[in-house]
Design a protein around this motif. Structure first.
Motif, short mmCIF file in Angstrom:
data_model
loop_
_atom_site.label_atom_id
_atom_site.label_comp_id
_atom_site.label_asym_id
_atom_site.label_seq_id
_atom_site.Cartn_x
_atom_site.Cartn_y
_atom_site.Cartn_z
N PRO A 206 0.83 -1.21 0.00
CA PRO A 206 0.00 0.00 0.00
C PRO A 206 0.87 1.26 0.00
N ILE A 207 0.39 2.28 -0.71
CA ILE A 207 1.01 3.61 -0.70
C ILE A 207 0.00 4.56 -0.07
N GLU A 208 0.40 5.22 1.01
CA GLU A 208 -0.52 6.07 1.76
C GLU A 208 0.05 7.48 1.84
N LEU A 209 -0.79 8.46 1.55
CA LEU A 209 -0.43 9.86 1.74
C LEU A 209 -1.16 10.38 2.97
N ILE A 210 -0.42 11.04 3.86
CA ILE A 210 -0.99 11.56 5.10
C ILE A 210 -0.65 13.04 5.21
N SER A 211 -1.64 13.85 5.55
CA SER A 211 -1.41 15.27 5.76
C SER A 211 -0.72 15.50 7.10
#
Length: 205
Positions: free
Chosen positions: A184-189
């Motif tokens: 999985p590739i996750e972007l988090i602010s």
């Protein structure tokens, strides 16, 4: 093992110490931290625009910018929280990353080994930022997950990597490099540290 890339845009952000404390407290033995170049890399861009030197030199300077960020992150946490600061361990080579994790620490990748003497597209151009370098590291190490912490707002999954690249949230090389990634590739602010905490605590699938 997770690869967590901490955006260089957070280098002067008031939230940075909290992110570092979270990663050190929850990521020991599990996280490889990839620092973005931040303002150090911005200076590379500014000097290249001023003098017009080639992308190979800019690439090597940007790699050193990431190394400067990594050293700063460890020093910052060690100053504010000495016990947690000892958890972050700057590492110069990929071969040393797993041994550091085995010692229960967080490995901070200083990518000196990405310095090049000859052009190597797309690595040695501005199409590849620290995001793609973190992705390629995660692929080489067969990571479980790649997390990119951004200063901007980011959408929830499913991610449209091409749209994010076009919007400048990801670099131009990232979508192609991510095709078929087995994790999985996750972007988090920057405003969502609890998402990373939940993941490291095993509360996310």
């Amino acid at each position: 093992m997770w690869v967590v890339k901490l955006g260089g845009s957070l280098n002067l952000d008031p939230a940075l110490p909290d992110w570092l404390e979270l990663i050190a407290a929850q990521g020991g033995g599990r996280v490889i931290l990839v620092p973005g170049g931040g303002g150090f890399a911005d200076e590379v861009r500014r000097h290249q625009r001023h003098w017009g030197h080639d992308d190979l030199a800019a690439h090597n300077m940007a790699v050193l910018a990431m190394c400067q960020s990594g050293l700063m992150l460890q020093a910052l946490l060690a100053t504010r929280h000495p016990a947690l600061g000892r958890v972050l361990r700057p590492v110069r080579g990929e071969a040393e990353l797993r041994p550091v994790l085995c010692q229960g620490q967080v490995a901070v990748w200083l990518p000196f080994e990405l310095l090049r003497e000859q052009p190597e597209p797309p690595l040695t151009g501005w199409d590849s930022s620290a995001d793609t370098l973190a992705l390629r590291l995660a692929l080489r190490l067969h990571a479980e997950r790649l997390v990119l912490v951004k200063s901007c707002a980011v959408p929830l999954p499913p991610l449209d990597l091409d749209a994010l690249s076009a919007a400048g949230v990801l670099d131009r090389a990232f979508p192609q490099a991510a095709r078929g990634a087995p994790f999985p590739i996750e972007l988090i602010s920057r405003h969502e540290p609890e998402r990373l905490r939940a993941g490291l605590c095993g509360l996310l699938a």
